[in-house]
Enzyme design. Structure first.
Site, PDB file in Angstrom:
ATOM      1  N   ASP A   1       0.816  -1.208   0.000  1.00 24.66           N
ATOM      2  CA  ASP A   1       0.000   0.000   0.000  1.00 24.66           C
ATOM      3  C   ASP A   1       0.853   1.263   0.000  1.00 24.66           C
ATOM      4  O   ASP A   1       2.006   1.249  -0.450  1.00 24.66           O
ATOM      5  CB  ASP A   1      -0.988  -0.035   1.164  1.00 24.66           C
ATOM      6  CG  ASP A   1      -0.313  -0.226   2.525  1.00 24.66           C
ATOM      7  OD1 ASP A   1       0.856   0.175   2.670  1.00 24.66           O
ATOM      8  OD2 ASP A   1      -0.960  -0.762   3.451  1.00 24.66           O
ATOM      9  N   SER A   2       0.307   2.364   0.523  1.00 28.32           N
ATOM     10  CA  SER A   2       0.941   3.678   0.377  1.00 28.32           C
ATOM     11  C   SER A   2       2.310   3.777   1.026  1.00 28.32           C
ATOM     12  O   SER A   2       3.138   4.587   0.598  1.00 28.32           O
ATOM     13  CB  SER A   2       0.027   4.769   0.955  1.00 28.32           C
ATOM     14  OG  SER A   2      -0.212   4.552   2.334  1.00 28.32           O
ATOM     15  N   ILE A   3       2.573   2.979   2.061  1.00 31.88           N
ATOM     16  CA  ILE A   3       3.876   3.036   2.718  1.00 31.88           C
ATOM     17  C   ILE A   3       4.994   2.724   1.728  1.00 31.88           C
ATOM     18  O   ILE A   3       6.109   3.229   1.848  1.00 31.88           O
ATOM     19  CB  ILE A   3       3.921   2.059   3.914  1.00 31.88           C
ATOM     20  CG1 ILE A   3       2.958   2.523   5.013  1.00 31.88           C
ATOM     21  CG2 ILE A   3       5.329   1.946   4.497  1.00 31.88           C
ATOM     22  CD1 ILE A   3       2.854   1.561   6.175  1.00 31.88           C
ATOM     23  N   MET A   4       4.683   1.909   0.720  1.00 34.74           N
ATOM     24  CA  MET A   4       5.692   1.449  -0.234  1.00 34.74           C
ATOM     25  C   MET A   4       5.459   1.936  -1.666  1.00 34.74           C
ATOM     26  O   MET A   4       6.239   1.628  -2.560  1.00 34.74           O
ATOM     27  CB  MET A   4       5.741  -0.084  -0.231  1.00 34.74           C
ATOM     28  CG  MET A   4       6.107  -0.681   1.111  1.00 34.74           C
ATOM     29  SD  MET A   4       7.831  -0.330   1.538  1.00 34.74           S
ATOM     30  CE  MET A   4       7.906  -0.995   3.206  1.00 34.74           C
ATOM     31  N   ASP A   5       4.390   2.687  -1.894  1.00 35.45           N
ATOM     32  CA  ASP A   5       4.042   3.157  -3.241  1.00 35.45           C
ATOM     33  C   ASP A   5       4.947   4.316  -3.644  1.00 35.45           C
ATOM     34  O   ASP A   5       5.036   5.313  -2.934  1.00 35.45           O
ATOM     35  CB  ASP A   5       2.573   3.591  -3.243  1.00 35.45           C
ATOM     36  CG  ASP A   5       2.050   3.973  -4.613  1.00 35.45           C
ATOM     37  OD1 ASP A   5       2.822   3.973  -5.588  1.00 35.45           O
ATOM     38  OD2 ASP A   5       0.844   4.278  -4.707  1.00 35.45           O
TER      39      ASP A   5
END
Length: 288
Positions: free
Chosen positions: A36-40
């Site tokens: 998700d957004s932590i790694m996007d």
């Protein structure tokens, strides 16, 4: 600064957990990330979704000072982990239309901000589900084979570090839409079982060194503290944190069993405890 400290904590936990399990002198050809957004790092940029960050003030601390689609002022943990592993300083988003074949060699992230293990999460947010990320991963391996040969693809599959990071959006948002089907415990268990199934499918596609993040103390994010934490105290949303802990309690032993069952290395990366301690006792970690 606070976000940078938290990012650094996530990076160190992930890399050190991997090093303890695998050994510090192992050569890693690439970092492949799902989640998700932590790694996007920009996969949402061209999607028909409101969940994108390719505009100011995002990116103000990124090299060059421009927004790339990262859910941050600067780099995100996928970038920092890739750098810590000696690969690249910024991990490319697979959906970047300007990627060249050689950009794929050190790894990519398929992560999409707003997604989760529950397929409904991605559907609600109009983003890329983790299951569709697996489809793009198959496409990625086909590109590696086409441009660099079967042996290079085999090397990436067998020796790269595969990282899976999800669950926050499921717990914080989608559960409310699923409450008619699940209580809090059964929904957390459903998510953990889905994560294990995801790892099995990833392993079937050839991945052999897989790390899976625990859920984070999502009940302590600002929105949850403001809405549910009390007007004066702004404490953490404890029922939501309890769901995260239930997810972790089911996921950790399941991954240990999977590690024994399948060839390769499958590790559970516990980020919950460190992050919760940082939130509860910030002075222990310096001034930030």
């Amino acid at each position: 600064m606070k976000l940078q400290i938290i990012w650094l904590a996530l990076v160190l936990i992930a890399v050190e957990t991997y090093a303890v399990k695998q050994g510090k002198n192992v050569t890693i050809p690439a970092l492949i990330v799902f989640g998700d957004s932590i790694m996007d790092t920009g996969n949402n940029n061209n999607l028909p979704t409101l969940l994108k960050c390719n505009f100011p003030p995002y990116g103000k601390d990124y090299p060059g000072g421009f927004a790339t689609g990262r859910f941050s002022d600067g780099r995100v943990p996928s970038d920092l982990i890739a750098e810590k592993l000696g690969l690249v300083k910024t991990l490319p988003a697979y959906m970047n239309p300007y990627l060249k074949p050689h950009d794929l060699l050190k790894g990519v992230t398929f992560a999409s901000g707003g997604t989760g293990y529950d397929p409904l999460t991605a559907k609600i947010m109009s983003v890329i589900s983790v299951w569709d990320q697996l489809i793009y991963f198959k496409e990625y391996i086909s590109k590696i084979k086409r441009h660099f040969g079967e042996e290079k693809a085999k090397d990436i599959l067998e020796h790269s570090f595969f990282l899976v990071v999800s669950s926050s959006n499921d717990l914080a948002h989608t559960y409310l839409a699923q409450a008619h089907r699940y209580d809090r415990t059964s929904y957390a268990n459903f998510l953990a079982d889905s994560a294990v199934h995801f790892v099995r499918e990833l392993h079937k596609l050839g991945a052999r060194k897989i790390g899976v993040f625990s859920a984070v103390p999502v009940g302590c994010v600002p929105l949850q503290r403001t809405v549910f934490g009390g007007f004066f105290t702004r404490g953490c949303n404890q029922p939501l944190n309890n769901m995260a802990k239930q997810f972790n309690a089911r996921l950790s032993p399941a991954l240990d069993s999977l590690d024994k069952e399948l060839d390769g290395v499958i590790i559970y990366i516990n980020v919950y405890d460190t992050l919760f301690d940082m939130i509860q006792h910030p002075k222990k970690y310096g001034r930030f």
